[in-house]
Design a protein around this motif. Structure first.
Motif, mmCIF file in Angstrom:
data_model
loop_
_atom_site.group_PDB
_atom_site.id
_atom_site.type_symbol
_atom_site.label_atom_id
_atom_site.label_comp_id
_atom_site.label_asym_id
_atom_site.label_seq_id
_atom_site.Cartn_x
_atom_site.Cartn_y
_atom_site.Cartn_z
ATOM 1 N N LEU A 126 -3.415 -3.062 -14.186
ATOM 2 C CA LEU A 126 -4.269 -3.080 -13.014
ATOM 3 C C LEU A 126 -5.371 -4.114 -13.188
ATOM 4 N N ARG B 73 0.116 1.107 -9.970
ATOM 5 C CA ARG B 73 0.891 0.065 -9.301
ATOM 6 C C ARG B 73 2.235 -0.038 -10.007
ATOM 7 N N THR C 138 1.681 3.022 -15.113
ATOM 8 C CA THR C 138 1.326 1.934 -14.209
ATOM 9 C C THR C 138 1.550 0.566 -14.832
ATOM 10 N N VAL D 24 -7.864 1.837 -7.267
ATOM 11 C CA VAL D 24 -6.427 1.808 -7.529
ATOM 12 C C VAL D 24 -6.153 2.447 -8.889
ATOM 13 N N THR E 103 1.622 0.986 -4.529
ATOM 14 C CA THR E 103 0.269 1.003 -5.066
ATOM 15 C C THR E 103 -0.420 2.273 -4.590
ATOM 16 N N SER F 194 -11.067 4.873 -3.236
ATOM 17 C CA SER F 194 -10.383 3.601 -3.020
ATOM 18 C C SER F 194 -9.965 2.918 -4.323
ATOM 19 N N SER G 297 0.834 -1.204 0.000
ATOM 20 C CA SER G 297 0.000 0.000 0.000
ATOM 21 C C SER G 297 0.859 1.240 0.000
ATOM 22 N N THR H 274 -4.051 4.491 -4.612
ATOM 23 C CA THR H 274 -5.453 4.677 -4.948
ATOM 24 C C THR H 274 -5.652 6.115 -5.413
#
Length: 245
Positions: A243, A37, A240, A34, A96, A32, A2, A98
């Protein structure tokens, strides 16, 4: 792993829930969800100073802005106080984020309107050279993190001497146009219309239109342009790892 450390007890968790409710209301999004990442070392290398990190972040904002705008800007005026990296608690090489995490990193300026105006290139030099003086005479918010340009600093006594100014992609100061387009958010931009007053006439207001005509702060406001949060999310989407759907 996280991106935000939530291991501060119930009081902290209550604050986080409050932030999430505020984000959801302000941005009409799920905080929340995401959005990233992977590796964020290109923006948040822990070996950098906050000023270095702010310059890198501002340069990212400028690059993202110029991908969307036919009228490219040369400079993004930012400040190290706009970024809150204390929200990042894990190794930026494996993080990661959000939507709420991304917002928390730049919540101070992220959803503010942007402003576009022009400066003479010699005023860019004055801004970079005079940031130490301006931060003391006017506001710490004019300790400029100038996205899009790089330069050398040599200390001469207590003051840094700026030299070898060039754009991020290598265009030297001498080859710049006489006026350059600048972007700033609604926290920093107003100071460009207050400089003359707050310095008691020592420094004149810099901001003009592309032709050198005086403009008002409202003239410079660009509510239809992407804000900093939009641009940050665009960068995250480009970089990223895949996901989960």
């Amino acid at each position: 792993s996280s991106g935000i450390n939530a291991e501060y007890g119930e009081g902290f968790k209550d604050r986080v829930r409050g932030w999430e409710d505020e984000i959801a209301e302000l941005l009409s999004v799920n905080p929340s969800r995401v959005v990233f990442r992977g590796n964020l070392m290109d923006l948040f290398d822990p070996s950098w100073t906050r000023q270095q990190m702010a310059v890198k972040f501002a340069s990212m904002l400028l690059a993202q802005y110029n991908k969307r705008s036919a009228d490219r800007a040369m400079l993004w005026i930012w400040n190290k106080e706009f970024i809150k990296t204390d929200f990042l608690s894990h190794d930026p090489r494996d993080v990661t984020l959000t939507h709420g995490d991304a917002y928390n990193l730049i919540f101070f300026s992220g959803t503010k309107d942007t402003y576009t105006f022009h400066l003479r290139k010699e005023d860019v030099y004055k801004l970079l050279q005079g940031t130490f003086i301006l931060s003391n005479l006017v506001s710490p918010l004019l300790t400029v993190a100038a996205g899009g340009v790089v330069y050398e600093e040599t200390n001469v006594g207590p003051l840094p001497l700026v030299s070898d100014i060039r754009t991020w992609d290598g265009v030297p100061y001498g080859e710049w146009p006489e006026r350059v387009k600048v972007v700033a958010n609604s926290i920093t931009a107003p100071y460009f219309w207050k400089i003359e007053k707050l310095t008691r006439g020592i420094v004149s207001n810099f901001a003009t239109d592309r032709y050198g005509n005086a403009i008002t702060l409202e003239d410079a406001r660009a509510p239809s342009d992407p804000n900093e949060m939009d641009l940050f999310l665009s960068y995250l989407a480009e970089h990223t790892e895949p996901l989960d759907s």
